[in-house]
Each structure stands twice: as C-alpha cells, then as structure tokens.
Design a protein around this motif. Structure first.
Motif, short mmCIF file in Angstrom:
data_model
loop_
_atom_site.label_atom_id
_atom_site.label_comp_id
_atom_site.label_asym_id
_atom_site.label_seq_id
_atom_site.Cartn_x
_atom_site.Cartn_y
_atom_site.Cartn_z
N PHE A 215 -75.66 -3.51 87.93
CA PHE A 215 -76.55 -3.83 89.05
C PHE A 215 -77.65 -2.78 89.20
N VAL A 216 -78.42 -2.63 88.17
CA VAL A 216 -79.42 -1.55 88.13
C VAL A 216 -80.47 -1.71 89.21
N ASN A 217 -80.67 -2.92 89.70
CA ASN A 217 -81.68 -3.14 90.74
C ASN A 217 -81.15 -2.91 92.15
N ALA A 218 -79.85 -2.70 92.27
CA ALA A 218 -79.26 -2.49 93.59
C ALA A 218 -79.49 -1.05 94.03
N THR A 219 -80.07 -0.87 95.18
CA THR A 219 -80.35 0.47 95.69
C THR A 219 -79.49 0.85 96.88
N THR A 220 -78.71 -0.10 97.40
CA THR A 220 -77.83 0.17 98.53
C THR A 220 -76.44 -0.37 98.23
N ASN A 221 -75.46 0.15 98.95
CA ASN A 221 -74.10 -0.35 98.79
C ASN A 221 -74.01 -1.83 99.10
N GLU A 222 -74.72 -2.27 100.12
CA GLU A 222 -74.65 -3.68 100.52
C GLU A 222 -75.21 -4.59 99.42
N GLN A 223 -76.21 -4.13 98.70
CA GLN A 223 -76.74 -4.92 97.60
C GLN A 223 -75.73 -5.05 96.46
N VAL A 224 -74.97 -3.98 96.20
CA VAL A 224 -73.92 -4.05 95.18
C VAL A 224 -72.88 -5.09 95.60
N ARG A 225 -72.47 -5.05 96.85
CA ARG A 225 -71.47 -6.01 97.33
C ARG A 225 -72.00 -7.44 97.25
N THR A 226 -73.26 -7.63 97.54
CA THR A 226 -73.86 -8.97 97.45
C THR A 226 -73.81 -9.48 96.03
N LEU A 228 -71.66 -8.67 93.74
CA LEU A 228 -70.28 -8.99 93.40
C LEU A 228 -69.85 -10.32 94.01
N ALA A 229 -70.25 -10.57 95.26
CA ALA A 229 -69.92 -11.84 95.90
C ALA A 229 -70.57 -13.00 95.15
N GLN A 230 -71.82 -12.82 94.72
CA GLN A 230 -72.50 -13.85 93.95
C GLN A 230 -71.80 -14.09 92.62
N ARG A 231 -71.29 -13.02 92.01
CA ARG A 231 -70.58 -13.16 90.73
C ARG A 231 -69.29 -13.95 90.93
N ILE A 232 -68.49 -13.55 91.93
CA ILE A 232 -67.22 -14.24 92.18
C ILE A 232 -67.47 -15.69 92.62
N LEU A 264 -68.61 -19.40 101.71
CA LEU A 264 -67.19 -19.06 101.72
C LEU A 264 -66.89 -17.78 100.95
N ILE A 265 -67.54 -17.61 99.81
CA ILE A 265 -67.26 -16.43 98.99
C ILE A 265 -68.31 -15.37 99.27
N THR A 266 -68.13 -14.69 100.40
CA THR A 266 -68.96 -13.55 100.79
C THR A 266 -68.16 -12.28 100.56
N PHE A 267 -68.83 -11.15 100.55
CA PHE A 267 -68.04 -9.93 100.35
C PHE A 267 -67.19 -9.63 101.58
N ASP A 268 -67.62 -10.05 102.75
CA ASP A 268 -66.77 -9.89 103.94
C ASP A 268 -65.43 -10.58 103.72
N ASN A 269 -65.46 -11.80 103.16
CA ASN A 269 -64.21 -12.53 102.94
C ASN A 269 -63.41 -11.94 101.79
N ILE A 270 -64.10 -11.40 100.79
CA ILE A 270 -63.40 -10.71 99.70
C ILE A 270 -62.66 -9.50 100.25
N ALA A 271 -63.35 -8.70 101.06
CA ALA A 271 -62.74 -7.50 101.63
C ALA A 271 -61.59 -7.86 102.56
N PHE A 272 -61.75 -8.95 103.31
CA PHE A 272 -60.68 -9.38 104.22
C PHE A 272 -59.43 -9.74 103.43
N ALA A 273 -59.58 -10.51 102.35
CA ALA A 273 -58.42 -10.89 101.54
C ALA A 273 -57.77 -9.68 100.88
#
Length: 506
Positions: A215-226, A228-232, A264-273
C-alpha cells in the motif's frame, strides 16, 4: 391360639425386641473421608492462614465478567478465527495475526522477540521461526491473547490503547478509548467498543509486524485499513486483490446480513470479529481458583507455601507479589519499572525502551511497562517486555535480587545467551548499550518504593510452584485448545490460511 402359634409369636417378639435395642444403641456411621465434598476436608494450619489472606485480598475464585464474554462457538468468533489465521490481513500476504499469537503457544509465540514480515518461512510459527539475515526489527515480546477480553484499562506493553475515564463540563463521568491515532488522552473516534477490538486495528498498520511495504500510496493508518477491507471485501482498487475470495458469504453468515460487501466488509467489522475471537479465549479454570472456591486438595503443600509468600507483604516475611498482581485476574492493570534487562533494538536512538514514558512522560513512567496478568504465565515464556528471562525461576530471582539476576543475564551473554539468538551471528548487535540502558532503569528502581523480597532459594522454588497453579486446564491441553484453531471443516475463504501444522518448522 394353640401352643405352636403361641410359641412362634413369643419368638417373633423376642427377635423384634433385640432389633429395637440394637437400633437404639447403634451409632451413626460417618461417610469415609474420600466421600466427603472438597470443602468439608479438614483444614491444616496453612489452609487457615491462606483463608485469612484470601479474605483480606477479597478473592472469590471467580473472574468477574467471564459469563458476558463470547464463546468460540459463536458465529462472530468463528469469523474472527478465520480472519486471525489468514495472511490476507498481512500487507504482502505473508503474515497473519496468528503468526505471533498461536493458541497452542499460550497465545503468544515462545520467542523473546517476535518476527513479523521478515520471516524466512512465513508458515513457521514458534521457536523455529527465523528472521531474514537474523535481523530483529520488533522491540517487544509478543503478549498473550488469552483473557484479553477482560482488559478494561489498557492493552499493549505501554498501554497505548487505553480507556480513559474523566468528567465532562457538567461533572458527568464519561469514558473513551485513546490510541496512537488520536494521541494520548484524546478520544479516537474510530475506536471500537472494546479495547481488544481496538487493539486489532494496529498490528496491520505496522510495517514490521504485518504491513511490510504494501500500500505504497497509503499515508495514514486509516488508509491502510481501508485497503485491507477492500481486499477482503473484493472491492479493491487494484492493490493486492485476492486470487480466491469467498469472504462475503462468511461475513453474511456471521452478521446475519445480506448487505453488499462495501457496507458489510469494513475494517470496523473486521476488527470487531477479531476482537470477538480473542475475547472468547477465556482461560481461567485453574487449580488456584478451585482452591479459593473450597477444594483444599487442588494445591500441594509446596504450592500452598508459595501462595502464602505471594499474598504476604515483605514486611511480614512474604514476597509482596500481590501488590501489583492482585485480584482474581492477578493484575492491578498498572505500570511499573522493574528494571528487567534492556537489550535489543529498543524504541529510541540509544536502543533503550522507556516504556510508558514514551506516551506519558511522568517521571514514574520511565522504563515502566504494563503489569501483565499471571494467569497461564507458565505457558508464555520468555518473560519481560523484551523476553530477557527464559523461565520463571529467573523472574522470581529478579524480584528477590534484581542486581544479581541482571548481572547473571549479562554474564550469560545478554542477547547472545538467549536460545533465540544463541546461534545468530548478529546477536551482539542486540547488546548495543544494553548494560547502560539497564543500569538507568535499575537506578530508577533503587530510587522507587520497590523493596526486593530477598527470598531464600527454597522460597523462590515455592513461589514458582505456586505460579504453576495459575494455568487453565484447557490452555495446556492440545486437544482442548483445538477449538480455537481452524480445522479441515473451517471455511478457508482465500486459501491464504497460515499452515498451522508447522508449529516449529517441522
């Protein structure tokens, strides 16, 4: 009545009279001791002493809140287990959460310092996990994930994910969770409802632990999580999509929802699970808790002597361990500098790790780390924030005589004396300024209220014996712990599951 009948009646009356007299004079028979319930067994003088200490410290033999935590059979915990073991949450798809937190290894990895994204073989978990070029780039030991669902104050060695309780302008009590994203004592609006689900948001953003150079274009932690959620969720923007992806179906089953992937597949839901899975690891069925509840045979005499030392103050001839490792969870959730050896890459330019002080600079926080629970402590070696001590005997020796035990650590070679690094050509790089940094921590310890217990060798052995009573029966049973491990019938939505059979590389 004829003579024969009279004679028969007389004999019957005589027999009944004898039976009556025998019944009146008979003494009640006591149950054999082996049939008496445990709490009716006779207390020894040592049991009476422990009973007083148990009462003084308010122990119940029950850990509050256990019934409210999720079960591993719950659909959400099952989803969390699948996520915990997939390498799809690693930026380069080479590392999973379970790479450093294996249920078969006490919820940790049996290493002094963990190896994340730079493992030689990503599928090796445990003592034989090796780093490329022996380069260690993570400064702290992997804590156990067992019983993390009970944590309500803070998580991580420095407590950087923390529940803050304060008052608002109207004087009402309010609480929020602060994280590295929000900054110390500031509310993180993206935090989950629990500390453990919030904690799950951070290892995936660390280049050394899970992200690597993805994720070379990600400059914040939240962008990395986004990303990952898009990948899953298979709605990725081209960065690291999965060749196989059946995650939507398992998310729909766990959440009982037919929503589309993007909602449905957001990083919030990933973290919750992930949080639900980790919170389901309730490991509190110990010999000690059974003893407190009345089973006097749950502990040996040596273990009882160790318990007496543990709960008795130093001024009264004990070890005073209860001052920090208190309650039925065996922790006060505080932070304390015990001057455990400093070695490794540290967290600053001087290879030091000042612990809590890096986020809260109060003088008392210098070299201070979170007081861990001692439940299942026998399963989580090596010990300390950097895994400097490889067995409990060394830990207890440190509490008794820090200066001597630290000296023994360096006499053994410091990092080079640890099993993980003994054969590494790079081990001396982990000893840079180790003595100097340890001496600074030790000087602060000497100036603190800490008093060494100065225990005799047999007392130290007794304490170690007691610590063995704090292990959950299931946690050390390979068959029982399999409930928290994926098996052949567990869905494998992306074919990237960590090969859990390769515990030590064999």
């Amino acid at each position: 009545m004829n003579k024969a009948n009279l004679k028969h009646a007389a004999m019957l009356l005589a027999v009944l009279s004898v039976l009556h007299i025998s019944a009146v004079n008979a003494k009640p028979r006591a149950l054999p001791p082996m049939h008496q319930p445990p709490n009716m067994q006779a207390k020894t003088p040592l049991d009476h002493e422990l009973s007083t200490l148990i009462s003084q410290h308010g122990l119940t033999g029950h850990v509050e809140g256990a019934k409210e935590l999720p079960k591993i059979s719950d659909p959400m915990a099952q989803l969390g287990m699948q996520l915990f073991f997939t390498k799809a949450l690693g930026g380069e798809k080479t590392v999973a959460c379970a790479s450093c937190h294996d249920p078969r290894l006490g919820g940790a990895d049996s290493l002094s310092l963990p190896i994340g994204t730079n493992a030689v073989d990503p599928n090796v978990v445990g003592p034989n996990r090796k780093a490329v070029n022996d380069e260690i780039n993570i400064p702290r030991n992997s804590p156990t994930i067992f019983n993390t669902g009970f944590a309500n104050n803070s998580l991580f060695w420095d407590g950087r994910v923390e529940r803050v309780i304060t008052t608002d302008e109207q004087g009402n009590e309010v609480s929020f969770i602060s994280t590295p994203d929000s900054g110390f004592n500031q509310p993180d609006e993206q935090a989950g409802d629990s500390l453990v689900s919030t904690l799950a948001r951070f290892p995936v953003t660390s280049r050394e632990e899970m992200r690597a150079e993805a994720f070379v274009n990600a400059t914040t932690n939240e962008q990395v999580r986004t990303h990952l959620a898009q990948r899953i969720g298979d709605y990725a923007d081209g960065q690291g999509s999965l060749a196989t992806n059946d995650w939507l179906q398992v998310f729909r089953e766990a959440f009982n929802s037919q929503d589309e992937a993007q909602s449905l597949i957001t990083f919030d839901n990933i973290a919750f699970a992930l949080g639900q899975y980790q919170s389901s690891m309730v490991m509190i069925n110990t010999d000690w808790h059974r003893y407190v509840r009345g089973d006097l045979k749950a502990l040996s005499e040596q273990q009882k002597q160790g318990a007496k030392l543990f709960f008795t103050q130093i001024a009264d001839g004990g070890a005073g361990c209860v001052n920090c490792h208190s309650g039925d969870r065996f922790t006060n959730d505080g932070f304390f500098n015990l001057a455990f050896p400093q070695y490794g890459i540290g967290t600053d330019e001087n290879f030091a790790d000042i612990g809590r002080a890096a986020i809260d600079s109060q003088p008392s926080n210098q070299f201070a780390f979170r007081v861990p629970s001692l439940l299942n402590v026998t399963l989580t070696a090596p010990y300390s924030h950097a895994g400097a001590y490889e067995n409990l005997a060394q830990v207890v020796s440190h509490y008794s005589n820090p200066e001597q035990t630290i000296e023994q650590f360096f006499q053994r070679g410091g990092a080079c004396g640890l099993k993980q690094f003994a054969l590494s050509a790079q081990c001396e790089t982990l000893n840079q300024q180790a003595r100097e940094n340890t001496d600074m921590a030790l000087q602060l310890l000497r100036a603190s209220p800490f008093v060494a217990a100065n225990l005799a060798p047999q007392q130290q052995k007794d304490l170690v014996a007691f610590l063995h009573t704090l292990t959950d029966k299931c946690a050390k049973d390979k068959r029982c712990i399999k409930k928290w491990m994926p098996n052949h019938s567990t869905p494998n939505p992306d074919n990237l599951r960590l090969r859990t059979a390769r515990l030590t590389g064999g």
